[in-house]
Write an enzyme that holds these catalytic residues in place. Structure first.
Site, short mmCIF file in Angstrom:
data_model
loop_
_atom_site.label_atom_id
_atom_site.label_comp_id
_atom_site.label_asym_id
_atom_site.label_seq_id
_atom_site.Cartn_x
_atom_site.Cartn_y
_atom_site.Cartn_z
N THR A 11 30.68 13.05 1.04
CA THR A 11 32.03 13.00 0.69
C THR A 11 31.53 12.82 -0.84
OG1 THR A 11 33.03 11.94 2.08
CG2 THR A 11 34.04 12.05 0.12
N ASN A 70 34.58 21.67 10.92
CA ASN A 70 34.36 20.34 12.19
C ASN A 70 34.63 20.59 12.84
OD1 ASN A 70 36.01 20.29 9.42
ND2 ASN A 70 36.59 18.55 10.35
N GLN A 101 28.85 20.14 8.99
CA GLN A 101 28.53 21.30 10.55
C GLN A 101 27.58 21.74 11.01
OE1 GLN A 101 30.16 18.80 13.40
NE2 GLN A 101 31.30 17.32 10.96
N GLY A 103 24.07 12.14 6.40
CA GLY A 103 22.87 12.83 7.75
C GLY A 103 22.68 12.20 9.51
N HIS A 104 24.71 11.70 8.56
CA HIS A 104 25.08 10.73 10.27
C HIS A 104 26.07 11.87 11.10
CE1 HIS A 104 29.62 10.47 9.46
NE2 HIS A 104 29.21 10.95 8.30
N THR A 125 19.71 2.53 -7.26
CA THR A 125 18.15 2.34 -6.96
C THR A 125 18.46 3.36 -5.29
OG1 THR A 125 18.52 0.33 -7.66
CG2 THR A 125 17.06 0.40 -5.72
N CYS A 130 39.12 12.02 10.30
CA CYS A 130 39.08 11.35 9.11
C CYS A 130 40.25 10.89 8.81
CB CYS A 130 39.18 11.66 7.80
SG CYS A 130 37.35 12.10 7.94
N1 PLP Z 1 32.68 17.62 5.39
C1 PLP Z 1 32.94 18.27 6.56
C2 PLP Z 1 33.10 19.31 7.02
C3 PLP Z 1 32.79 16.73 7.82
O1 PLP Z 1 33.40 16.95 8.83
C4 PLP Z 1 32.87 15.75 7.24
C5 PLP Z 1 32.79 14.60 7.76
O2 PLP Z 1 33.78 14.48 8.96
C6 PLP Z 1 32.40 15.67 5.54
C7 PLP Z 1 32.34 16.69 4.51
C8 PLP Z 1 32.74 14.43 5.35
O3 PLP Z 1 31.44 13.78 5.53
P1 PLP Z 1 31.51 12.03 5.22
O4 PLP Z 1 31.48 11.41 6.46
O5 PLP Z 1 29.55 11.86 5.90
O6 PLP Z 1 31.26 11.94 3.49
#
Ligand code: PLP
Length: 390
Positions: free
Chosen positions: A76, A154, A182, A203-204, A240, A328
């Site tokens: 984000t 996504n 994705q 990363g996640h 940092t 989300c």
């Molecule tokens: N963009 C896409 C296509 C995503 O699927 C996501 C998270 O689901 C994001 C952006 C946002 O990622 P983050 O939650 O690491 O900010």
């Protein structure tokens, strides 16, 4: 609190398990190697070198130069930083183009710009989630500051034709931001071949921890940092450096790059087994998204006259984790904005479930899901006011 240990986790587009190799690589930075990567002394300097090694591994995953990688706190932030920079460095340009099916990380920035008086063109998609490239070409204007599109969706896994999009956008000399959250680790991303200015990765989603992301910034692209402060990340992202997580991100990228094609094939075979099994066992269901150009790990499927949220709760009883769209936006009973943009009929859109796989899923898990789903769907249809009755 006792955590579930026997879950079948098929919600990897929401987040992924941190790979054990990643945990192992990070541990020293939580222990004796705690120096500040920006310090002058050797103790900190050693962490600086770890950070640069991680940067090289991340750059290698997308065939970029390490100097083009900026570490951030999440995708984000990376997305916001791209929109911010493109508009701040070109204040005379007050028009931006994006699509209706983006993640909220980009959609929200578009609305923010609209509130500030910008004009945003929201491109639609067809029933398969595909973009109309002629419409994109026609939408670009002399005052367009940025085109921002996702590499892969996504919710449905639909992969946009990024190479063609980049050609069109660059033929107009306009900046291009790609949300590759994705696609990273699942699609080949070659930034030496793709003329993209900004690209975001989290990363996640690739088996690194939550709280680390990166922004690719093409060499020569003018940049204004979103986060202002110290000189970290060559003045492009203050704060940092989160060395343990950056090391983890580097390791995750290295693992993803090690067998990208092999893992793609394995995931696609498992996903297709799930898809074929569900289609064969359950009537009146429909795949959402472009089946030809789709992430190998993603299946978005709608069951007519079934409430998606109820279906997820039933799956949860079997410790099967899936999602009804983007995590989300779950909690809202509105059908997903992506399925709405695709024109998926109401009774199908409401009954959509996203299964998203990772390297840790097995055939046994897929077969378990295929075995429990028909019973769940028929029970829910038996009580649905929308169900067709014989
Ligand atoms: N963009 C896409 C296509 C995503 O699927 C996501 C998270 O689901 C994001 C952006 C946002 O990622 P983050 O939650 O690491 O900010």
């Amino acid at each position: 609190m006792a955590f579930l240990s026997d879950v079948i986790y098929l919600d990897n587009n929401a987040t992924t398990r941190v790979a054990p190799e990643v945990v192992e690589a990070m541990m020293p930075a939580f222990g004796p190697q705690y120096g500040n990567a920006s310090s002058m002394h050797t103790f900190g300097g050693q962490m600086g070198r770890c950070l640069e090694e991680a940067r090289e591994k991340c750059a290698a995953l997308v065939n970029a130069d390490p100097s083009e990688i900026i570490f951030t706190s999440c995708a984000t932030e990376s997305d916001n930083a791209a929109w911010y920079s493109a508009t701040e460095t070109q204040p005379e340009k007050r028009h931006v183009i994006t699509t209706k099916v983006e993640h909220s990380a980009n959609i929200a920035y578009g609305h923010y710009l609209e509130d500030k008086g910008y004009e945003v063109t929201w491109l639609g998609v067809d029933a398969n989630g595909r973009m109309d490239l002629d419409e994109l070409d026609r939408a670009i204007r002399p005052d367009t500051a940025l085109v921002s599109v996702m590499f892969a969706n996504n919710e449905t896994g639909t992969v946009f034709p990024i190479e063609k999009i980049a050609q069109i956008v660059k033929s107009h000399g306009v900046q291009l931001h790609v949300d590759a959250v994705q696609a990273a680790g699942k699609e080949v991303i070659d930034l030496k071949k793709l003329p993209i200015d900004y690209l975001a990765i989290a990363g996640h989603k690739i088996h690194a921890p939550k709280g680390i992301g990166l922004l690719y910034l093409r060499k020569g692209t003018r940049f204004r940092p979103l986060i202002k402060g110290g000189h970290q990340e060559r003045g492009r992202r203050a704060g940092t450096e989160n060395v343990p997580y950056i090391i983890g991100m580097g390791k995750a990228c290295e693992l993803a790059a090690a067998d990208l094609q092999g893992e793609r094939a394995r995931l696609a075979a498992l996903r297709d087994r799930l898809q074929d099994g569900l289609l064969a066992a359950i009537p009146d269901c429909k795949i959402n998204g472009d089946q030809e150009h789709r992430l190998p790990n993603t299946l978005n499927i709608s069951f007519e006259a079934v409430e998606g949220e109820a279906l997820l709760l039933q799956l949860d009883q079997y410790h099967i984790c899936a999602s009804s769209g983007s995590a989300c936006t779950s909690g809202s009973l509105e059908p997903s904005h992506v399925l709405r943009a695709m024109g998926v009929p109401f009774t199908f859109a409401h009954g959509s479930v996203r299964f998203s796989l990772s390297r840790y899923n097995t055939q046994e898990e897929i077969d378990r899901v295929v075995s429990v789903m028909p019973g769940i769907v028929s029970n829910l249809r038996a009580i649905s006011p929308f169900a067709r009755r014989a």
